[in-house]
Scaffold this motif. Structure first.
Motif, PDB file in Angstrom:
ATOM      1  N   GLY A 141       0.863  16.719   1.228  1.00 20.48           N
ATOM      2  CA  GLY A 141       0.650  15.539   2.215  1.00 20.48           C
ATOM      3  C   GLY A 141       1.797  14.842   2.538  1.00 20.48           C
ATOM      4  O   GLY A 141       2.571  14.779   1.716  1.00 20.48           O
ATOM      5  N   TYR A 142       1.844  14.125   3.715  1.00 21.48           N
ATOM      6  CA  TYR A 142       2.703  13.181   3.980  1.00 21.48           C
ATOM      7  C   TYR A 142       2.614  11.894   3.213  1.00 21.48           C
ATOM      8  O   TYR A 142       1.282  11.453   2.666  1.00 21.48           O
ATOM      9  CB  TYR A 142       2.751  12.795   5.270  1.00 21.48           C
ATOM     10  CG  TYR A 142       3.333  13.813   6.307  1.00 21.48           C
ATOM     11  CD1 TYR A 142       4.621  13.690   6.832  1.00 21.48           C
ATOM     12  CD2 TYR A 142       2.551  14.832   6.737  1.00 21.48           C
ATOM     13  CE1 TYR A 142       4.921  14.719   7.461  1.00 21.48           C
ATOM     14  CE2 TYR A 142       2.889  15.769   7.726  1.00 21.48           C
ATOM     15  CZ  TYR A 142       4.247  15.759   8.046  1.00 21.48           C
ATOM     16  OH  TYR A 142       4.830  16.522   8.898  1.00 21.48           O
ATOM     17  N   THR A 143       3.511  11.082   2.872  1.00 22.03           N
ATOM     18  CA  THR A 143       3.460   9.856   2.038  1.00 22.03           C
ATOM     19  C   THR A 143       3.887   8.494   3.061  1.00 22.03           C
ATOM     20  O   THR A 143       4.654   8.849   3.956  1.00 22.03           O
ATOM     21  CB  THR A 143       3.991   9.845   0.844  1.00 22.03           C
ATOM     22  OG1 THR A 143       5.585   9.910   0.991  1.00 22.03           O
ATOM     23  CG2 THR A 143       3.770  10.959   0.080  1.00 22.03           C
ATOM     24  N   ALA A 175       2.976  14.924  -3.541  1.00 23.83           N
ATOM     25  CA  ALA A 175       3.120  15.881  -2.481  1.00 23.83           C
ATOM     26  C   ALA A 175       4.010  16.802  -2.745  1.00 23.83           C
ATOM     27  O   ALA A 175       4.774  17.344  -1.604  1.00 23.83           O
ATOM     28  CB  ALA A 175       3.473  14.981  -1.422  1.00 23.83           C
ATOM     29  N   GLY A 176       3.899  17.616  -3.664  1.00 21.01           N
ATOM     30  CA  GLY A 176       4.788  19.033  -3.826  1.00 21.01           C
ATOM     31  C   GLY A 176       4.124  19.644  -2.860  1.00 21.01           C
ATOM     32  O   GLY A 176       3.119  20.183  -2.667  1.00 21.01           O
ATOM     33  N   LEU A 228       0.925  -1.164  -0.028  1.00 24.27           N
ATOM     34  CA  LEU A 228       0.149   0.057  -0.035  1.00 24.27           C
ATOM     35  C   LEU A 228       0.830   1.112  -0.052  1.00 24.27           C
ATOM     36  O   LEU A 228       1.841   1.227   0.804  1.00 24.27           O
ATOM     37  CB  LEU A 228      -0.890  -0.110   0.967  1.00 24.27           C
ATOM     38  CG  LEU A 228      -2.096  -1.140   1.102  1.00 24.27           C
ATOM     39  CD1 LEU A 228      -2.553  -1.067   2.590  1.00 24.27           C
ATOM     40  CD2 LEU A 228      -3.173  -0.694   0.321  1.00 24.27           C
ATOM     41  N   PHE A 229       0.409   2.253  -0.725  1.00 19.19           N
ATOM     42  CA  PHE A 229       0.952   3.722  -0.527  1.00 19.19           C
ATOM     43  C   PHE A 229      -0.143   4.465  -0.718  1.00 19.19           C
ATOM     44  O   PHE A 229      -1.018   4.571  -1.224  1.00 19.19           O
ATOM     45  CB  PHE A 229       1.703   3.905  -1.840  1.00 19.19           C
ATOM     46  CG  PHE A 229       2.281   4.963  -2.242  1.00 19.19           C
ATOM     47  CD1 PHE A 229       3.407   5.481  -1.449  1.00 19.19           C
ATOM     48  CD2 PHE A 229       1.829   6.108  -3.135  1.00 19.19           C
ATOM     49  CE1 PHE A 229       4.117   6.835  -1.753  1.00 19.19           C
ATOM     50  CE2 PHE A 229       2.153   7.264  -3.241  1.00 19.19           C
ATOM     51  CZ  PHE A 229       3.516   7.746  -2.451  1.00 19.19           C
ATOM     52  N   ALA A 230       0.153   5.337   0.397  1.00 17.80           N
ATOM     53  CA  ALA A 230      -0.787   6.641   0.696  1.00 17.80           C
ATOM     54  C   ALA A 230      -0.399   7.902   0.699  1.00 17.80           C
ATOM     55  O   ALA A 230       0.826   8.104   1.189  1.00 17.80           O
ATOM     56  CB  ALA A 230      -1.605   6.307   2.124  1.00 17.80           C
ATOM     57  N   VAL A 231      -1.288   8.813   0.332  1.00 19.95           N
ATOM     58  CA  VAL A 231      -0.805  10.104   0.434  1.00 19.95           C
ATOM     59  C   VAL A 231      -1.945  10.843   0.822  1.00 19.95           C
ATOM     60  O   VAL A 231      -3.118  10.755   0.551  1.00 19.95           O
ATOM     61  CB  VAL A 231      -0.434  10.860  -1.015  1.00 19.95           C
ATOM     62  CG1 VAL A 231       0.005  12.177  -1.218  1.00 19.95           C
ATOM     63  CG2 VAL A 231       0.600   9.899  -2.099  1.00 19.95           C
ATOM     64  N   GLY A 232      -1.500  11.618   1.848  1.00 25.98           N
ATOM     65  CA  GLY A 232      -2.394  12.579   2.571  1.00 25.98           C
ATOM     66  C   GLY A 232      -2.871  13.797   1.577  1.00 25.98           C
ATOM     67  O   GLY A 232      -2.251  14.320   0.792  1.00 25.98           O
ATOM     68  N   GLY A 242       4.439  16.451   3.713  1.00 23.63           N
ATOM     69  CA  GLY A 242       5.627  15.555   2.749  1.00 23.63           C
ATOM     70  C   GLY A 242       6.485  16.369   2.177  1.00 23.63           C
ATOM     71  O   GLY A 242       7.654  15.875   2.200  1.00 23.63           O
ATOM     72  N   SER A 243       6.091  17.653   1.507  1.00 23.10           N
ATOM     73  CA  SER A 243       7.140  18.454   1.132  1.00 23.10           C
ATOM     74  C   SER A 243       6.710  19.886   1.425  1.00 23.10           C
ATOM     75  O   SER A 243       5.629  20.240   1.676  1.00 23.10           O
ATOM     76  CB  SER A 243       7.232  18.637  -0.661  1.00 23.10           C
ATOM     77  OG  SER A 243       7.575  17.187  -1.007  1.00 23.10           O
ATOM     78  N   GLY A 244       7.813  20.719   1.966  1.00 15.76           N
ATOM     79  CA  GLY A 244       7.109  21.969   2.619  1.00 15.76           C
ATOM     80  C   GLY A 244       6.727  22.998   1.518  1.00 15.76           C
ATOM     81  O   GLY A 244       6.981  22.962   0.466  1.00 15.76           O
TER      82      GLY A 244
END
Length: 248
Positions: free
Chosen positions: A61-63, A179-180, A37-41, A123-125
């Motif tokens: 979002g975080y991953t 998540a940029g 599983l791979f999830a992105v907020g 995930g990225s600022g």
């Protein structure tokens, strides 16, 4: 004929890849015993820092990647897809559960908080607004971070922090980037907003008359929202999250 017992593995199905862009349930089909599983907020929203424009971009979002989860035919995976944050709100968490147990979860990115606030991360600022640097030599908005990196800072004390690990699908170097961070808006007329981070970050608002730009984070990437530009309250909205499933 008798003899020693021989154990073996039989593959009954090829690898199955599924993408989930909205919440709901998914039933494991026959022939599969493992899942990755791979999830992105959801990406964070922006915030209008001052009433005359110049706004911080939201963080992506975080991953999260989880591999080799034991599954069997007929089990149901329940997906929750994090919504993108709007003005002054964080992105929503994305999660996958089975029988009430959380298998994989990724939090949403924070909204583009004032640099003196804490907790500006994702995930990225997200990028900062312009023009305030030590020498006022950059009048445009600052770019959002990419691939788990920080947003471009006003200075090192107030950086919007990325997660510090890749935001590519499955955590590998060849995967799709997510998540940029959102770009910061320009605080002065005639200057451009900061670029959104690669992986769906929205571009910061511009102070250039008639300029067009995509302030929203891209849907189902977890990209952060771009900040509002000069004399504008038109902040972007963070991109919604996503779940990738691999069965084998």
């Amino acid at each position: 004929m008798t003899g020693a017992v021989i154990n073996g593995t039989v593959t009954t199905s090829a690898v199955l890849n599924k993408t989930f862009t909205a919440g709901g349930g998914y039933t494991i089909p026959a022939g599969y015993t493992k899942a990755d599983l791979f999830a992105v907020g959801g990406g964070g929203g922006a915030v209008n820092t001052y009433n005359h424009g110049g706004s911080y971009g939201g963080s992506g979002g975080y991953t999260k990647t989880v591999k080799s989860i034991a599954v069997s035919s007929g089990q149901v995976l329940n997906m929750t897809i994090g919504a993108g944050g709007v003005n002054n709100t964080n992105g929503g968490a994305t999660s996958v559960t089975m029988s009430g147990v959380v298998l994989c979860s990724a939090n949403g990115g924070s909204y583009g908080k004032n640099s003196y606030d804490t907790g500006n991360a994702g995930g990225s600022g997200g990028g900062q607004f312009g023009p305030y640097t030590d020498n006022a030599d950059h009048l445009e908005g600052y770019p959002g971070g990419s691939d788990g990196g920080d947003g471009y800072p006003l200075n090192t004390n107030y950086t919007a922090k990325g997660q510090g690990t890749t935001t590519r699908a499955w955590g590998i170097s060849t995967g799709t980037l997510y998540a940029g961070g959102g770009g910061g808006g320009s605080e002065l007329r005639y200057y451009a907003g900061g670029a959104g981070g690669a992986g769906g970050g929205g571009t910061g608002g511009s102070g250039i008359s008639g300029a067009t730009y995509q302030r929203n984070g891209t849907t189902n990437t977890g990209g952060g929202a771009g900040g509002a530009g000069y004399y504008s309250t038109a902040e972007g909205i963070g991109g919604s999250g996503i779940v990738l499933l691999k069965l084998y």
